[in-house]
Design a protein around this motif. Sequence first.
Motif, mmCIF file in Angstrom:
data_model
loop_
_atom_site.group_PDB
_atom_site.id
_atom_site.type_symbol
_atom_site.label_atom_id
_atom_site.label_comp_id
_atom_site.label_asym_id
_atom_site.label_seq_id
_atom_site.Cartn_x
_atom_site.Cartn_y
_atom_site.Cartn_z
ATOM 1 N N TYR A 88 0.830 -1.207 0.000
ATOM 2 C CA TYR A 88 0.000 0.000 0.000
ATOM 3 C C TYR A 88 0.865 1.258 0.000
ATOM 4 N N PHE A 187 -10.149 2.740 -16.242
ATOM 5 C CA PHE A 187 -10.392 2.989 -14.834
ATOM 6 C C PHE A 187 -11.630 3.853 -14.647
ATOM 7 N N LEU A 201 -14.190 4.881 -3.359
ATOM 8 C CA LEU A 201 -13.258 3.810 -3.685
ATOM 9 C C LEU A 201 -12.017 3.905 -2.802
ATOM 10 N N LEU A 205 -10.635 0.978 -0.319
ATOM 11 C CA LEU A 205 -9.338 0.359 -0.567
ATOM 12 C C LEU A 205 -8.262 0.828 0.395
ATOM 13 N N TYR A 207 -6.818 3.718 0.221
ATOM 14 C CA TYR A 207 -5.862 4.416 -0.632
ATOM 15 C C TYR A 207 -6.013 5.921 -0.427
ATOM 16 N N LEU A 212 -5.696 8.020 -6.481
ATOM 17 C CA LEU A 212 -6.674 7.462 -7.422
ATOM 18 C C LEU A 212 -7.118 8.518 -8.428
ATOM 19 N N PHE A 228 -3.554 -3.644 -11.176
ATOM 20 C CA PHE A 228 -4.137 -2.628 -10.316
ATOM 21 C C PHE A 228 -5.649 -2.562 -10.507
ATOM 22 N N THR A 229 -6.087 -2.534 -11.774
ATOM 23 C CA THR A 229 -7.516 -2.425 -12.054
ATOM 24 C C THR A 229 -8.271 -3.633 -11.526
ATOM 25 N N ASP A 231 -7.321 -5.643 -9.042
ATOM 26 C CA ASP A 231 -7.301 -5.618 -7.583
ATOM 27 C C ASP A 231 -8.286 -4.593 -7.031
ATOM 28 N N ALA A 232 -8.385 -3.437 -7.686
ATOM 29 C CA ALA A 232 -9.318 -2.407 -7.236
ATOM 30 C C ALA A 232 -10.753 -2.936 -7.295
ATOM 31 N N LYS A 235 -11.193 -5.746 -4.489
ATOM 32 C CA LYS A 235 -11.232 -5.219 -3.123
ATOM 33 C C LYS A 235 -12.543 -4.509 -2.843
#
Length: 412
Positions: A88, A187, A201, A205, A207, A212, A228-229, A231-232, A235
């Motif tokens: 992270y 995205f 989001l 996440l 984040y 983002l 990344f996409t 996993d986003a 999650k």
Amino acid sequence: MENNFDSMLNVSAVPQDDKKAAFIAKSKNNRNRCYELSEQITNEVAADSGKFQQYLDVQARFDRYTANNALLILAQRPDAERLGDKGYWRVTMEFKDVLNRYMERTGCSARDLAERSGLSTATISRYRSGDRVPEADSRQLENLAKGIAAIAAEKKIREMEEEAVRQALSEQAQGPGIEIEKLRLNFDTLLKTLSVSVSDLARFLSYDPSYLSRIRKGQRKLSDPQKFTADAFLKLDAKTEGTRRSILSSLPLYTADDELVFQVLRDNRVSEKNQIRIMEHIAFQRELTEEILSHDSIFEAYPNFSKDEFAQYPMTLSLAGAFYEEDIVYTYEQYREHLEMMKRFSQMHKNYHIEENKSPAFRHIQILIHEGSWAIVSKEKTPAIHFVIRHPKMREAMENITMPIVEGEEYK
């Protein structure tokens, strides 16, 4: 109070043979320490009204975390505002942040680094300001790593060898051939399809919202945008309600012990770098699964092969979600051992239900369903392909699917 700490023990794998046993022992020791710490802080909260108020404050800040996780936060860092593992913090930092951090630790100036790296002072200044980012495999990045390592060696600063510096810089560098505009559009489409804002989001996440936002605007360059996409999406989805159902072509890796996975990877001569990548993927899958099981049920139909069937169709590790481009196969004994681990996982998690699929319709296709939300059809055998179905009628058809006869030889 139920204790589920697997999602908090995202320890990076150390796959070398001589360190495997130590790694497994350390993971078990960390888990035991979590249980002890949880019990200790629970007693303190129960006995001290001031400590109880602190617990309420922590739980209010981390309202999506379990009570046990909030207690562990209270015990270790009661003033925490954000939480994240090494990955992270890695993704929330930019290349300029990593470079500037190294320069601060070594106490070197742009001129010092220019002399050691062979790059111009102006180039280093642009890297430091974020106006320019080198490619991950470029000569410029390699020279930067050499220069920083040389300065660190002169000043006798430990744990700043060239390879370690190069790896840290590469993780934030620009990947060659990345289509930033395509990533931005994909995205943006993901956010619109899921009907969520950047702030929502980011909260889901854990984040930084600005990070983002930079991705959505095409201002942030990622070394692995595909991962990344994915996993986003996963999650965010793990925190939403709804029963999950799966028709599996292989056994879920989050139900396997690390020791068994290491053995399979070693038998398949998987490189150390890829072993780490795979173990991080499994840890991520465990985290998602624990999150889902905390509020909903998972039903999975798994393939049960005889020894003869397995010899004809050897099972591969379920790595389509990691976009791993090589097949890694079990031995029959490893498959049976993993199957027993999966059954034990089901016994330990009341919301996890498994059912034997004696006649699997597909050898390398799995179907994942989040009832009322989506269905994903994935090809497990490389190259991995995923189809996400959100159209209501098509999704309902997948939810009510009836398996056909087993595919013939021509469809293997």
